[in-house]
Design a protein around this motif. Structure first.
Motif: not given
Length: 294
Positions: A57-59, A64-65, A71-75, A209-214
């Motif tokens: 998952v993208p670091a 924060l912040p 966040l947009a550029d991470a694979a 608990s939720m991952d960002p990507d789907e």
């Protein structure tokens, strides 16, 4: 599983194989698994490829912040993951579990696409497949045409507010769930859409608990249920009457379409008055119903 193994398995207690995605990962299924254990049932939850503790998952999602550009550029860990990868992953686990007892395969939300494809592929490994307000697509038109149903869900608008634009991987949607912690209005909007019947504390735990990507690439023809595969497996749909993510009208539409495909084996339908992720906030209700299916 050959006939001898099948006969042996059915003399043992059922094993619930839980698969959930759009809104949940494996940790979020812990309360439901605990309740099943208290009722004497084993369960096994799995994260599909690209999800969970083995996913990269993208670091930037955890920093924060938040840095929107980073966040947009991470694979994405979901890059190049296909529905077939999901099916292979689940089937491998099913084959290992089959010797221990009957298998009930359970899915929620977008996870319904994977459990449908699995049931198509290995119907003889499954004793039942259960949809917890999950997607069940039964015709090619459901992939490409508008559905003849009024969908007044609250999730689409809320998700649009946390969507991360410019993600480089095609087919991947990235949502910054954690941003809701710093925005009371957004927090309330997401909670109303996903788990209105929980406390604020429970919803904070859920968000974390939720991952960002789907991966929306799983919305493909192989996810459609088939009469000669999935149609051979007893199947249950658990309607969630307070669901504002996949609304009751949409749930009922999917049930009708699937029953038209397999009128000889229609859905067994139950209704619970809970939200989309009610199994996190009120797990005992779901566990009791699941335990009575076999």
């Amino acid at each position: 599983m050959d006939d001898e193994d099948s006969s042996h398995a059915r003399n043992l207690a059922p094993h619930f194989r839980v698969r959930s995605r759009r809104l949940q990962q494996r940790p979020g299924l812990g309360p439901l698994q605990n309740e099943l254990a208290l009722l004497g049932h084993r369960s096994h939850a799995v994260d599909l490829p690209g999800h969970g503790d083995r996913a990269d998952v993208p670091a930037a999602y955890y920093r924060l912040p938040h840095d929107p550009a980073a966040l947009a550029d991470a694979a994405s860990p979901m890059r190049a993951v296909t529905l077939q990868d999901n099916v292979r992953h689940v089937v491998d686990a099913l084959r290992r579990l089959a010797e221990h007892g009957p298998i009930v395969l359970v899915g929620n939300s977008l996870g319904g696409l994977t459990i449908s494809a699995v049931a198509n592929a290995v119907p003889d490994l499954l004793d039942r497949v259960v949809y917890l307000s999950a997607l069940c697509l039964s015709s090619p038109a459901m992939l490409i045409e508008a559905w003849d149903v009024v969908d007044d869900n609250l999730l689409d608008a809320a998700a649009a507010r946390i969507a991360v634009p410019g993600v480089p991987d095609p087919g991947v949607a990235r949502l910054n769930w954690r941003s809701a912690h710093a925005d009371a209005e957004l927090f309330a909007e997401l909670k109303a859409a996903i788990m209105a019947d929980s406390t604020d504390h429970q919803f904070r735990l859920l968000l974390d608990s939720m991952d960002p990507d789907e991966n929306h690439a799983v919305l493909e023809p192989a996810a459609l249920v088939t009469a000669d595969g999935w149609g051979r497996v007893p199947h249950t749909y658990i309607r969630l009457s307070e669901d504002r993510s996949i609304t009751p009208a949409v749930q009922d539409y999917m049930i009708r379409q699937a029953d038209a495909l397999t009128p000889h084996n229609p859905f067994q339908v139950h209704t619970l008055a809970t939200s989309h992720v009610g199994y996190f906030s009120r797990p005992h209700v779901f566990a009791e119903l699941l335990a009575n299916l076999i």
